[in-house]
Design a protein around this motif. Structure first.
Motif, PDB file in Angstrom:
ATOM      1  N   UNK A 195     -30.604   7.032 -42.486  1.00  0.00           N
ATOM      2  CA  UNK A 195     -29.715   8.068 -42.387  1.00  0.00           C
ATOM      3  C   UNK A 195     -29.968   9.365 -42.838  1.00  0.00           C
ATOM      4  N   UNK A 196     -30.662  10.420 -42.028  1.00  0.00           N
ATOM      5  CA  UNK A 196     -31.086  11.565 -42.511  1.00  0.00           C
ATOM      6  C   UNK A 196     -30.148  12.274 -43.387  1.00  0.00           C
ATOM      7  N   UNK A 197     -28.713  12.356 -42.531  1.00  0.00           N
ATOM      8  CA  UNK A 197     -27.691  13.000 -43.326  1.00  0.00           C
ATOM      9  C   UNK A 197     -27.481  12.796 -44.623  1.00  0.00           C
ATOM     10  N   UNK A 198     -27.642  11.485 -44.929  1.00  0.00           N
ATOM     11  CA  UNK A 198     -27.155  11.194 -46.450  1.00  0.00           C
ATOM     12  C   UNK A 198     -28.121  11.937 -47.368  1.00  0.00           C
ATOM     13  N   UNK A 199     -29.541  12.081 -47.132  1.00  0.00           N
ATOM     14  CA  UNK A 199     -30.363  12.635 -48.186  1.00  0.00           C
ATOM     15  C   UNK A 199     -30.172  14.279 -47.954  1.00  0.00           C
ATOM     16  N   UNK A 239     -34.280  12.518 -53.252  1.00  0.00           N
ATOM     17  CA  UNK A 239     -33.717  11.856 -52.378  1.00  0.00           C
ATOM     18  C   UNK A 239     -35.062  11.416 -51.263  1.00  0.00           C
ATOM     19  N   UNK A 240     -35.993  12.443 -51.113  1.00  0.00           N
ATOM     20  CA  UNK A 240     -37.135  12.259 -50.254  1.00  0.00           C
ATOM     21  C   UNK A 240     -37.946  10.924 -50.487  1.00  0.00           C
ATOM     22  N   UNK A 241     -37.985  10.397 -51.762  1.00  0.00           N
ATOM     23  CA  UNK A 241     -38.727   9.213 -52.140  1.00  0.00           C
ATOM     24  C   UNK A 241     -37.687   8.260 -52.546  1.00  0.00           C
ATOM     25  N   UNK A 272     -36.082   3.041 -51.636  1.00  0.00           N
ATOM     26  CA  UNK A 272     -35.564   1.842 -52.284  1.00  0.00           C
ATOM     27  C   UNK A 272     -34.139   1.556 -51.976  1.00  0.00           C
ATOM     28  N   UNK A 273     -33.471   2.167 -51.102  1.00  0.00           N
ATOM     29  CA  UNK A 273     -32.132   2.011 -50.817  1.00  0.00           C
ATOM     30  C   UNK A 273     -32.033   1.075 -49.536  1.00  0.00           C
ATOM     31  N   UNK A 274     -30.917   0.429 -49.193  1.00  0.00           N
ATOM     32  CA  UNK A 274     -30.685  -0.525 -48.127  1.00  0.00           C
ATOM     33  C   UNK A 274     -31.017   0.389 -46.782  1.00  0.00           C
ATOM     34  N   UNK A 287     -34.869  20.444 -48.918  1.00  0.00           N
ATOM     35  CA  UNK A 287     -34.323  19.424 -48.112  1.00  0.00           C
ATOM     36  C   UNK A 287     -35.608  18.474 -47.855  1.00  0.00           C
ATOM     37  N   UNK A 288     -35.282  17.070 -47.885  1.00  0.00           N
ATOM     38  CA  UNK A 288     -36.390  16.189 -48.039  1.00  0.00           C
ATOM     39  C   UNK A 288     -37.165  15.923 -46.669  1.00  0.00           C
ATOM     40  N   UNK A 289     -36.593  16.345 -45.677  1.00  0.00           N
ATOM     41  CA  UNK A 289     -37.302  15.928 -44.276  1.00  0.00           C
ATOM     42  C   UNK A 289     -37.069  14.524 -44.007  1.00  0.00           C
ATOM     43  N   UNK A 290     -37.512  14.200 -42.724  1.00  0.00           N
ATOM     44  CA  UNK A 290     -37.514  12.862 -42.194  1.00  0.00           C
ATOM     45  C   UNK A 290     -38.249  11.854 -43.154  1.00  0.00           C
ATOM     46  N   UNK A 291     -37.864  10.509 -42.990  1.00  0.00           N
ATOM     47  CA  UNK A 291     -38.540   9.525 -43.648  1.00  0.00           C
ATOM     48  C   UNK A 291     -39.717   9.020 -43.311  1.00  0.00           C
TER      49      UNK A 291
END
Length: 408
Positions: A138-142, A124-126, A130-132, A64-68
């Motif tokens: 939105x953490x759920x996406x990743x 997804x974490x990095x 580069x996404x909108x 899991x990527x964790x928070x941005x």
């Protein structure tokens, strides 16, 4: 140059469609149902007391990527090559003064309902940087992507998903099927994303054959020649600012790398230039190696991909043998190989590969039930063809080669 937006509209969209509380506190369901229809309060990060991150597909799950934590970057340039870029190439690009950040990804195209759509395999974490803004934040996406699900452009997802919220990445029975975990807007030229665990199973995709570049305040056109020199003439180097206005950057070579099922293997890498009027100019070497004209039952001489002919001839001969030849009207045949985009878009049609044909056109227009004889339809399906009449937005004139069938 594009201006940076607040991303507020996208945030609202994702909060609704991924069933996430604004700020990414909640995620959409895994199974059953679609992401929009059955919202469930599943902790997105899995780091709360007694909570667990949603993992829909353990066989294709990654960490899991964790928070941005990082800032967001505008995606200014996209490189797409048939083979992975070398570490040296990536380092040389990173060292260009104008380059603020890069992201290595895997890129491929999947043929879905006569569209060659672009799928990216990402960390997804990095990649989210580069996404909108709405997608990135939105953490759920990743978490859904890390759990093995698909994140897809909202319009495409709603149009193409089945009743269980799944999408086959390709048209054959051997195409991988993923559950859509999130509707989320992606960078220009990327329609959907998966995690890196899917690379091998999607087939023909190679992680590292794509690179996103941000030049921040600098104009990406100032580094185009340098980037093209580094990656070589066969790689597609697209200015995403131009692509956002025109649908794609028409100034250089474009690359389509068909993945997802056995049909992808017969197409190979498809490079092309952009002409006017929705037409394209495929690499002449690819055309010479793959496109040919042969005589088939009922229709006479047709020009298609060489791989389609054994099955096409078998299907049409079967139609004749069953007394249904009059149900196919040669004068209403609209072609097989036609190198073009789908009308009004910059998305390649399967006709560009010579793997689709249109029959009995006047009575079988898009969006209608059509008049195609169902006995003919069943024969074509038997011989490995998908029928456009089965699609959500029907195209009953359209048959496309979906899987390899030995006609012997």
């Amino acid at each position: 140059m594009r201006e940076r937006g607040t991303g507020a509209a996208v945030v609202v969209l994702l909060c609704a469609l991924v069933a996430a509380g604004c700020g990414g506190d909640r995620a959409a369901p895994a199974q059953p149902g679609t992401p929009a229809e059955t919202p469930t309060e599943v902790p997105a990060t899995g780091d709360g007391p007694g909570s667990a991150a949603p993992v829909a597909d353990p066989d294709h799950a990654v960490e899991m990527p964790g928070p941005l934590k990082d800032r967001l970057y505008r995606p200014d340039m996209l490189i797409f090559d048939q083979d992975p870029l070398s570490d040296s190439m990536v380092e040389q690009i990173k060292e260009l003064r104008e380059v603020a950040a890069v992201e290595v990804i895997g890129l491929g195209n999947v043929a879905i309902e006569n569209q060659a759509l672009t799928v990216a395999a990402v960390d997804g974490g990095t990649f989210r940087r580069f996404t909108p803004a709405g997608s990135a934040q939105t953490q759920g996406v990743w978490d859904r992507v890390a759990g093995g699900e698909l994140a897809i452009d909202p319009k495409l997802g709603k149009k193409l998903e089945d009743r269980d919220g799944n999408l086959a990445l390709g048209s054959g029975d051997d195409a991988p099927v993923l559950h859509i975990g999130a509707y989320a807007e992606q960078p220009e030229q990327i329609d959907m994303v998966v995690n890196t665990a899917w690379v091998e199973d999607i087939g023909r995709m190679a992680f590292g054959n794509g690179l996103l570049i941000s030049t921040d305040a600098d104009d990406p056109s100032t580094i185009r020649k340098d980037v093209q020199r580094i990656v070589g003439d066969t790689a597609s180097v697209q200015d995403l600012d131009i692509a956002s206005r025109l649908g794609l950057d028409p100034t250089g070579v474009q690359t389509a790398l068909l993945t997802g099922g056995s049909i992808a293997d017969v197409v190979g890498t498809f490079s092309y230039g952009v002409l006017g009027g929705g037409r394209i100019a495929p690499d002449p070497a690819w055309v010479r190696a793959n496109i040919t004209t042969e005589t088939v039952p009922i229709l006479g001489n047709v020009t298609c991909h060489r791989a389609i002919f054994p099955q096409l001839k078998a299907a049409l001969q079967d139609v004749v043998s069953r007394g249904l030849a009059d149900e196919i009207h040669p004068g209403e045949y609209a072609g097989c190989y036609y190198p073009r985009f789908i009308a009004g878009t910059t998305t390649l049609s399967n006709h560009s590969f010579g793997l689709a044909l249109d029959l009995n056109v006047p009575g079988n227009q898009r969006g209608t039930v059509g008049e195609m004889d169902r006995g003919v339809v069943q024969i074509f399906k038997k011989w490995g063809f998908a029928w456009g009449g089965d699609w959500g937005y029907t195209d009953p004139m359209h048959f496309e080669m979906a899987q390899l069938v030995d006609p012997r």
